[in-house]
Design a protein around this motif. Structure first.
Motif, PDB file in Angstrom:
ATOM      1  N   ILE A 198      81.542  -8.803 -23.600  1.00 47.09           N
ATOM      2  CA  ILE A 198      82.298  -9.921 -23.022  1.00 47.09           C
ATOM      3  C   ILE A 198      83.495  -9.430 -22.219  1.00 47.09           C
ATOM      4  CG2 ILE A 198      83.692 -11.948 -23.552  1.00 47.09           C
ATOM      5  CD1 ILE A 198      80.720 -12.380 -23.874  1.00 47.09           C
ATOM      6  N   ALA A 199      84.222  -8.434 -22.755  1.00 48.93           N
ATOM      7  CA  ALA A 199      85.409  -7.927 -22.054  1.00 48.93           C
ATOM      8  C   ALA A 199      85.040  -7.364 -20.694  1.00 48.93           C
ATOM      9  CB  ALA A 199      86.097  -6.855 -22.899  1.00 48.93           C
ATOM     10  N   GLY A 200      83.892  -6.682 -20.614  1.00 46.11           N
ATOM     11  CA  GLY A 200      83.460  -6.121 -19.345  1.00 46.11           C
ATOM     12  C   GLY A 200      83.124  -7.199 -18.339  1.00 46.11           C
ATOM     13  N   VAL A 201      82.431  -8.242 -18.794  1.00 48.03           N
ATOM     14  CA  VAL A 201      82.052  -9.334 -17.896  1.00 48.03           C
ATOM     15  C   VAL A 201      83.296 -10.079 -17.405  1.00 48.03           C
ATOM     16  CG1 VAL A 201      80.790 -11.506 -17.711  1.00 48.03           C
ATOM     17  CG2 VAL A 201      79.787  -9.582 -18.952  1.00 48.03           C
ATOM     18  N   VAL A 202      84.216 -10.374 -18.330  1.00 49.52           N
ATOM     19  CA  VAL A 202      85.453 -11.069 -17.946  1.00 49.52           C
ATOM     20  C   VAL A 202      86.261 -10.226 -16.955  1.00 49.52           C
ATOM     21  CG1 VAL A 202      87.658 -11.951 -18.796  1.00 49.52           C
ATOM     22  CG2 VAL A 202      85.557 -12.412 -20.075  1.00 49.52           C
ATOM     23  N   GLY A 203      86.346  -8.912 -17.241  1.00 45.46           N
ATOM     24  CA  GLY A 203      87.073  -8.030 -16.334  1.00 45.46           C
ATOM     25  C   GLY A 203      86.458  -8.010 -14.949  1.00 45.46           C
ATOM     26  N   ALA A 204      85.119  -7.987 -14.889  1.00 41.94           N
ATOM     27  CA  ALA A 204      84.432  -7.997 -13.591  1.00 41.94           C
ATOM     28  C   ALA A 204      84.718  -9.293 -12.842  1.00 41.94           C
ATOM     29  CB  ALA A 204      82.935  -7.816 -13.797  1.00 41.94           C
ATOM     30  N   LEU A 205      84.700 -10.422 -13.559  1.00 40.62           N
ATOM     31  CA  LEU A 205      84.968 -11.711 -12.913  1.00 40.62           C
ATOM     32  C   LEU A 205      86.391 -11.756 -12.357  1.00 40.62           C
ATOM     33  CD1 LEU A 205      83.228 -14.146 -15.429  1.00 40.62           C
ATOM     34  CD2 LEU A 205      82.445 -13.503 -13.137  1.00 40.62           C
ATOM     35  N   ILE A 206      87.350 -11.216 -13.119  1.00 41.96           N
ATOM     36  CA  ILE A 206      88.737 -11.198 -12.648  1.00 41.96           C
ATOM     37  C   ILE A 206      88.861 -10.310 -11.412  1.00 41.96           C
ATOM     38  CG2 ILE A 206      91.099 -10.511 -13.211  1.00 41.96           C
ATOM     39  CD1 ILE A 206      90.477 -11.199 -16.133  1.00 41.96           C
ATOM     40  N   ALA A 207      88.254  -9.103 -11.464  1.00 36.42           N
ATOM     41  CA  ALA A 207      88.356  -8.161 -10.349  1.00 36.42           C
ATOM     42  C   ALA A 207      87.737  -8.749  -9.085  1.00 36.42           C
ATOM     43  CB  ALA A 207      87.673  -6.841 -10.717  1.00 36.42           C
ATOM     44  N   PHE A 208      86.553  -9.347  -9.225  1.00 33.36           N
ATOM     45  CA  PHE A 208      85.886  -9.870  -8.041  1.00 33.36           C
ATOM     46  C   PHE A 208      86.494 -11.190  -7.574  1.00 33.36           C
ATOM     47  CE2 PHE A 208      82.678  -6.791  -9.364  1.00 33.36           C
ATOM     48  CZ  PHE A 208      82.459  -6.173  -8.153  1.00 33.36           C
ATOM     49  N   SER A 209      87.262 -11.839  -8.433  1.00 36.35           N
ATOM     50  CA  SER A 209      88.006 -13.002  -7.955  1.00 36.35           C
ATOM     51  C   SER A 209      89.094 -12.564  -6.975  1.00 36.35           C
ATOM     52  CB  SER A 209      88.626 -13.766  -9.129  1.00 36.35           C
ATOM     53  OG  SER A 209      89.691 -13.028  -9.726  1.00 36.35           O
ATOM     54  N   GLY A 210      89.587 -11.320  -7.155  1.00 35.01           N
ATOM     55  CA  GLY A 210      90.549 -10.780  -6.202  1.00 35.01           C
ATOM     56  C   GLY A 210      89.921 -10.609  -4.829  1.00 35.01           C
ATOM     57  N   ALA A 211      88.677 -10.065  -4.798  1.00 36.40           N
ATOM     58  CA  ALA A 211      87.971  -9.933  -3.534  1.00 36.40           C
ATOM     59  C   ALA A 211      87.690 -11.310  -2.931  1.00 36.40           C
ATOM     60  CB  ALA A 211      86.669  -9.159  -3.732  1.00 36.40           C
ATOM     61  N   ALA A 212      87.324 -12.259  -3.789  1.00 37.73           N
ATOM     62  CA  ALA A 212      87.037 -13.611  -3.299  1.00 37.73           C
ATOM     63  C   ALA A 212      88.283 -14.252  -2.698  1.00 37.73           C
ATOM     64  CB  ALA A 212      86.499 -14.476  -4.431  1.00 37.73           C
ATOM     65  N   LEU A 213      89.439 -13.935  -3.273  1.00 34.54           N
ATOM     66  CA  LEU A 213      90.697 -14.489  -2.759  1.00 34.54           C
ATOM     67  C   LEU A 213      90.907 -14.087  -1.300  1.00 34.54           C
ATOM     68  CD1 LEU A 213      93.341 -16.013  -3.510  1.00 34.54           C
ATOM     69  CD2 LEU A 213      94.309 -13.790  -4.130  1.00 34.54           C
ATOM     70  N   LEU A 214      90.426 -12.882  -0.942  1.00 39.16           N
ATOM     71  CA  LEU A 214      90.556 -12.427   0.433  1.00 39.16           C
ATOM     72  C   LEU A 214      89.494 -13.022   1.354  1.00 39.16           C
ATOM     73  CD1 LEU A 214      91.162  -8.607  -0.186  1.00 39.16           C
ATOM     74  CD2 LEU A 214      92.872 -10.284   0.484  1.00 39.16           C
ATOM     75  N   LEU A 215      88.286 -13.183   0.828  1.00 41.45           N
ATOM     76  CA  LEU A 215      87.146 -13.487   1.688  1.00 41.45           C
ATOM     77  C   LEU A 215      86.814 -14.966   1.798  1.00 41.45           C
ATOM     78  CD1 LEU A 215      84.719 -10.623   0.602  1.00 41.45           C
ATOM     79  CD2 LEU A 215      86.586 -10.573   2.246  1.00 41.45           C
ATOM     80  N   VAL A 216      86.958 -15.719   0.693  1.00 46.05           N
ATOM     81  CA  VAL A 216      86.506 -17.110   0.703  1.00 46.05           C
ATOM     82  C   VAL A 216      87.239 -17.961   1.736  1.00 46.05           C
ATOM     83  CG1 VAL A 216      86.409 -19.230  -0.653  1.00 46.05           C
ATOM     84  CG2 VAL A 216      85.608 -17.088  -1.642  1.00 46.05           C
ATOM     85  N   PRO A 217      88.580 -17.896   1.838  1.00 48.34           N
ATOM     86  CA  PRO A 217      89.248 -18.723   2.855  1.00 48.34           C
ATOM     87  C   PRO A 217      88.747 -18.438   4.271  1.00 48.34           C
ATOM     88  CG  PRO A 217      90.843 -17.853   1.296  1.00 48.34           C
ATOM     89  CD  PRO A 217      89.557 -17.158   1.012  1.00 48.34           C
ATOM     90  N   GLN A 218      88.472 -17.152   4.559  1.00 49.32           N
ATOM     91  CA  GLN A 218      87.964 -16.820   5.893  1.00 49.32           C
ATOM     92  C   GLN A 218      86.546 -17.348   6.081  1.00 49.32           C
ATOM     93  OE1 GLN A 218      88.764 -12.660   7.110  1.00 49.32           O
ATOM     94  NE2 GLN A 218      89.862 -12.469   5.188  1.00 49.32           N
ATOM     95  N   ALA A 219      85.736 -17.250   5.017  1.00 48.54           N
ATOM     96  CA  ALA A 219      84.354 -17.721   5.106  1.00 48.54           C
ATOM     97  C   ALA A 219      84.303 -19.232   5.325  1.00 48.54           C
ATOM     98  CB  ALA A 219      83.595 -17.340   3.833  1.00 48.54           C
ATOM     99  N   ILE A 220      85.171 -19.973   4.627  1.00 44.78           N
ATOM    100  CA  ILE A 220      85.186 -21.433   4.750  1.00 44.78           C
ATOM    101  C   ILE A 220      85.567 -21.853   6.172  1.00 44.78           C
ATOM    102  CG2 ILE A 220      86.373 -23.530   3.999  1.00 44.78           C
ATOM    103  CD1 ILE A 220      86.549 -22.290   1.220  1.00 44.78           C
TER     104      ILE A 220
END
Length: 292
Positions: A128-150
Motif C-alpha cells: 500500500i505504501a508503494g502505491v500511495v507513494g506512486a500516486l503522490i509522485a505522479f500527481s506532481g507530474a499531473a500538476l504540471l501537465l493536466v492544466p496544459q492538456a485541458i
C-alpha cells in the motif's frame, strides 16, 4: 543510479558526503544538456557515454559473469547497455521536445518506479505504501501537465513528456537488474558504458545520418555530462550506499528534481511558477512514502 544495501563500515559523514556529490552532479544534468542543445541528441548520448566510460575506467576489473548462467550474461552485456542507452537518449530527446525542468522532473520519478518493481519481484504484490507513494509522485507530474492538456497547450511536448517517462522506466529497470544481478556491476561499468556508446553511435548513424564531434560549448557540456552525472556520480552513489545506511543515503536522492529545477531557473533556462516547486515537492514526498 542504483540502490545497494550494505552495512555501515565508515563514519556516517563519508556516505553522506559521497551521496551529496552524486546528488549535485545529477542535478546538473538538465542544465548541461541545455548547453549542448545544438548537438543532435544521439550524438550527444554517444559523447556522454564515452566520457562516462573513460571516467570510470580506473574501477574496471575482471568479473566472472559466465558463472552466473547464460540468462544473466545476456542481461548484463546486452540488457543493461540497452537500458543505459535508452535512459540517456530518451532523456536528452525528451528535453528537446518538452520544457527541460518539467521533463527532468518526470524522469526523476524513477525511484518510485524502482520501489514498485522491487516490491512486485520480491513479494509478488504491491504494498500500500508503494502505491500511495506512486500516486503522490505522479500527481506532481499531473500538476504540471493536466492544466496544459485541458487548455490544449501540450502540442508536441506530449512526445517529450512520454520520452521522459520512458527514461524513468529505463532507470528503474536498470536499477532493479543492478540490485538483482549475482555479480557486482561497478567493476563492469566502463565496459557497459562503452557498449552503450557503441549502440548510440550506430543509432546516430542510422537515424541522424551523420556522426561528428560537437564543438565548443556543446562538446564541453557533453564531456561534463559523461564525467559527472554518468561517471563520477554513479560511482559516488555506489560508494555512499556501501559505506553507510541505505535508507539515510537514499533519501538524499529525492532532492535531485528540486535542485535540477532550481539550477535551470537560476540559469534563466526555465520560468518559475508555483506549479514547478509544488510538483517537485509532491515527487519527493511520493518517493519518500514509497521507499518507507
Amino acid at each position: 543510479m542504483h540502490p545497494v544495501h550494505s552495512p555501515a563500515l565508515f563514519p556516517r559523514w563519508y556516505s553522506v558526503g559521497a551521496a551529496l556529490v552524486a546528488v549535485m552532479l545529477w542535478s546538473s544534468a538538465p542544465l548541461l544538456a541545455e548547453f549542448a542543445k545544438a548537438t543532435p541528441p544521439l550524438q550527444l548520448t554517444a559523447v556522454t557515454l564515452l566520457a562516462g566510460s573513460l571516467a570510470t575506467l580506473p574501477l574496471s576489473r575482471r568479473v566472472n559473469v559466465a558463472a552466473s548462467g547464460v540468462g544473466w550474461q545476456l542481461s548484463v552485456w546486452v540488457g543493461i547497455p540497452l537500458l543505459i542507452f535508452g535512459a540517456v537518449s530518451t532523456y536528452f530527446i525528451g528535453m528537446r521536445l518538452a520544457p527541460a525542468a518539467e521533463a527532468a522532473l518526470i524522469t526523476y520519478t524513477w525511484p518510485v518506479l524502482f520501489v514498485l518493481l522491487s516490491q512486485w519481484s520480491r513479494f509478488g504484490r504491491l504494498r500500500i505504501a508503494g502505491v500511495v507513494g506512486a500516486l503522490i509522485a505522479f500527481s506532481g507530474a499531473a500538476l504540471l501537465l493536466v492544466p496544459q492538456a485541458i487548455s490544449g497547450g501540450l502540442g508536441g511536448a506530449t512526445t517529450g513528456y512520454a520520452l521522459a517517462l520512458l527514461a524513468a522506466c529505463c532507470w528503474a529497470i536498470y536499477s532493479w537488474l543492478s540490485q538483482a544481478a549475482p555479480v557486482a556491476l561497478t567493476p563492469l561499468l566502463p565496459r557497459l558504458l562503452l557498449i552503450a556508446c557503441a549502440i548510440a553511435v550506430a543509432a546516430s548513424l542510422i537515424l541522424e545520418g551523420t556522426l561528428a564531434l560537437p564543438s565548443g560549448e556543446a562538446l564541453l557540456a557533453g564531456i561534463a555530462l559523461g564525467l559527472g552525472p554518468y561517471g563520477v556520480a554513479m560511482v559516488a552513489w555506489d560508494k555512499a550506499l556501501r559505506w553507510g545506511h541505505a535508507s539515510l543515503v537514499g533519501s538524499l536522492a529525492y532532492g535531485v528534481p528540486i535542485l535540477a529545477a532550481l539550477l535551470l531557473v537560476l540559469a534563466g533556462m526555465s520560468v518559475l511558477d508555483w506549479r514547478l516547486p509544488a510538483a517537485a515537492v509532491l515527487v519527493v514526498v511520493g518517493c519518500l512514502k514509497a521507499g518507507r
